[in-house]
Design a protein around this motif. Structure first.
Motif, short mmCIF file in Angstrom:
data_model
loop_
_atom_site.label_atom_id
_atom_site.label_comp_id
_atom_site.label_asym_id
_atom_site.label_seq_id
_atom_site.Cartn_x
_atom_site.Cartn_y
_atom_site.Cartn_z
N UNK A 306 8.21 19.46 -3.84
CA UNK A 306 9.18 19.09 -4.82
C UNK A 306 8.29 18.64 -6.08
N UNK A 307 9.15 19.24 -7.26
CA UNK A 307 8.98 19.02 -8.61
C UNK A 307 9.81 18.57 -9.66
N UNK A 308 9.52 17.13 -9.83
CA UNK A 308 10.91 16.51 -11.14
C UNK A 308 11.22 17.38 -12.42
N UNK A 309 12.44 17.83 -12.33
CA UNK A 309 12.29 17.59 -14.16
C UNK A 309 13.00 16.79 -15.04
N UNK A 310 12.57 17.03 -16.51
CA UNK A 310 12.68 15.58 -17.09
C UNK A 310 13.99 16.35 -17.75
N UNK A 311 15.18 15.81 -18.05
CA UNK A 311 16.01 16.74 -18.86
C UNK A 311 15.29 16.46 -20.63
N UNK A 312 16.03 17.81 -21.17
CA UNK A 312 15.76 17.63 -23.00
C UNK A 312 15.71 16.36 -23.46
N UNK A 313 15.00 17.31 -24.94
CA UNK A 313 15.09 15.49 -25.39
C UNK A 313 15.84 15.55 -26.17
N UNK A 314 16.99 16.77 -26.33
CA UNK A 314 18.46 16.51 -27.29
C UNK A 314 19.40 16.11 -26.77
N UNK A 315 19.30 15.59 -25.19
CA UNK A 315 20.05 14.74 -23.73
C UNK A 315 20.07 13.80 -24.14
N UNK A 316 21.57 12.71 -23.84
CA UNK A 316 21.80 11.22 -24.26
C UNK A 316 20.68 10.48 -23.11
N UNK A 317 20.05 9.24 -23.87
CA UNK A 317 19.21 8.08 -23.13
C UNK A 317 19.69 8.04 -21.95
N UNK A 318 18.94 7.68 -20.65
CA UNK A 318 19.84 7.74 -19.67
C UNK A 318 20.43 8.15 -18.78
N UNK A 319 20.03 10.13 -19.03
CA UNK A 319 20.59 10.75 -18.52
C UNK A 319 21.10 10.73 -17.03
N UNK A 320 20.06 9.85 -16.33
CA UNK A 320 19.86 10.36 -14.91
C UNK A 320 21.52 9.38 -13.97
N UNK A 321 21.66 8.56 -15.22
CA UNK A 321 23.22 7.77 -14.75
C UNK A 321 24.27 8.34 -14.82
N UNK A 322 24.15 9.30 -16.23
CA UNK A 322 26.08 10.01 -16.16
C UNK A 322 25.60 11.57 -16.76
N UNK A 323 24.38 11.66 -15.33
CA UNK A 323 24.49 13.45 -15.77
C UNK A 323 25.38 14.40 -14.90
#
Length: 360
Positions: A306-323
């Protein structure tokens, strides 16, 4: 008025109007304090009852959930009685059909909403990073969901739910600290705070073993003024996600579980799943977790890595907590304007079962 998006977790409820590039306007504890109806105001605080509307990701107390949503929608978001809007819910993996029907019934009959939609958290988390296919590893407070998604649909047969989450790691940390400080009275909220501040993952198995022998310590001051030292315990918490035997569980670690899930999908879909792996949930944001996950994935003996995908830069900080909430805000901009949701007329004609035909 924009549709409201709600993602109710075991620990936190995320809610707000559907504005995709912003975090939810409300992030509040799901746990509630209730008072017995016959208590006088003078001693009521002594008899508070703690209620958890959501347990291990699923709604368990519908009366409490109704009260919580009433507060969120009318007090928090400013809905007016008689002028309620549309709402979208993020559902955890393997939500029972009966629970989905009960939710849509509650929203139309108690809250008189004008439109309803619900979607799987896994699908929504992928939408948040601009994908419709991929894998999600969602580690929340009460559960861990590993889901494979192809073309916006969860592959139920290859997805797995585990009753392992931040709550179990908090209890583990409490046990570990209890061994080091048997005379110190630590409340679960104290331990939760320590976990959130200090818990992390070692670089790999070897690094973890070395840290068990010799580990730098940090001083932590408890609310009552006592000072304790946090050392190897902080790494034990993170290691449990990769070695569940630490928790007394006979299960493989998170990377191996994900590889197993992908391996049960047709090989023609492996690549799009592998290249779009998303880590989400509050526990997955633990310091060092993503690096450890990626390292173990790269060393995996299987051909599936598996390869982890990073969120786009324009998305809110700490996106993983409320993606999942952000993904819900994105899809709400599509389903409601295009009338793909459950309307009041749909509900009146068919009843709660309509949710299975028009959602998911």
């Amino acid at each position: 008025m924009e549709a409201v998006v709600v993602d109710a977790g075991s620990k936190l409820l995320k809610a707000g109007f559907a504005v995709p590039d912003h975090p939810p306007s409300m992030i509040i504890p799901t746990q509630m304090k209730c008072l017995p109806a016959d208590e006088s105001s003078t001693d009521a605080s002594l008899h508070e009852i703690i209620v958890d509307p959501v347990v291990r990701g699923f709604i368990s107390d519908w009366d409490a959930m109704e009260d919580l949503l009433d507060h969120v929608l009318y007090n928090g978001l400013g809905w007016e009685i008689g002028n309620e809007g549309q709402i979208l819910f993020a559902d955890p993996l393997s939500t029972p059909k009966a629970a989905r029907e009960q939710l849509v019934q509650l929203m139309f009959e108690r809250f008189n909403i004008s439109g309803f939609y619900a979607s799987d958290q896994a699908v929504l988390s992928l939408y948040a990073i601009g994908r419709i296919s991929g894998c999600t590893v969602d580690i929340g407070h009460g559960k861990m969901d590993i889901a494979t998604v192809i073309e916006g649909a969860v592959q139920q047969i290859s997805s797995r739910r585990f009753e392992l989450g931040g709550l179990d790691l908090t209890n583990l940390l409490a046990q570990e600290l209890g061994k080091s400080y048997p005379l110190v009275n630590l409340s679960i909220s104290d331990v939760e705070q320590i976990k959130e501040q200090y818990a992390c993952c070692a670089e790999d198995d070897d690094a973890y073993e070395k840290l068990q022998l010799s580990c730098p310590e940090e001083q932590h001051t408890l609310p009552d003024g006592q000072v304790i030292k946090i050392g190897r315990e902080r790494y034990t918490v993170g290691e449990a996600l990769f070695q569940p035997s630490i928790l007394g569980l006979q299960a493989h670690g998170v990377v191996e579980q994900l590889v197993h899930c992908i391996s049960t999908v047709s090989s023609e879909n492996h690549r799009q799943l592998l290249e779009n792996t998303v880590l989400c949930g509050g526990t997955a944001s633990m310091s060092g977790f993503e690096d450890r996950f990626q390292k173990e994935a790269s060393l995996c003996s299987s051909a599936i890595r598996p390869c982890v995908v990073k969120p786009p830069e324009y998305m809110p900080e700490n996106l993983s907590k409320f993606s999942a909430w952000v993904g819900g805000a994105i899809i709400a901009k599509v389903v409601f304007p295009q009338n793909q949701h459950v309307t009041k007329a749909d509900y009146d004609e068919t009843g709660p079962s309509i949710v299975h035909r028009k959602c998911y």
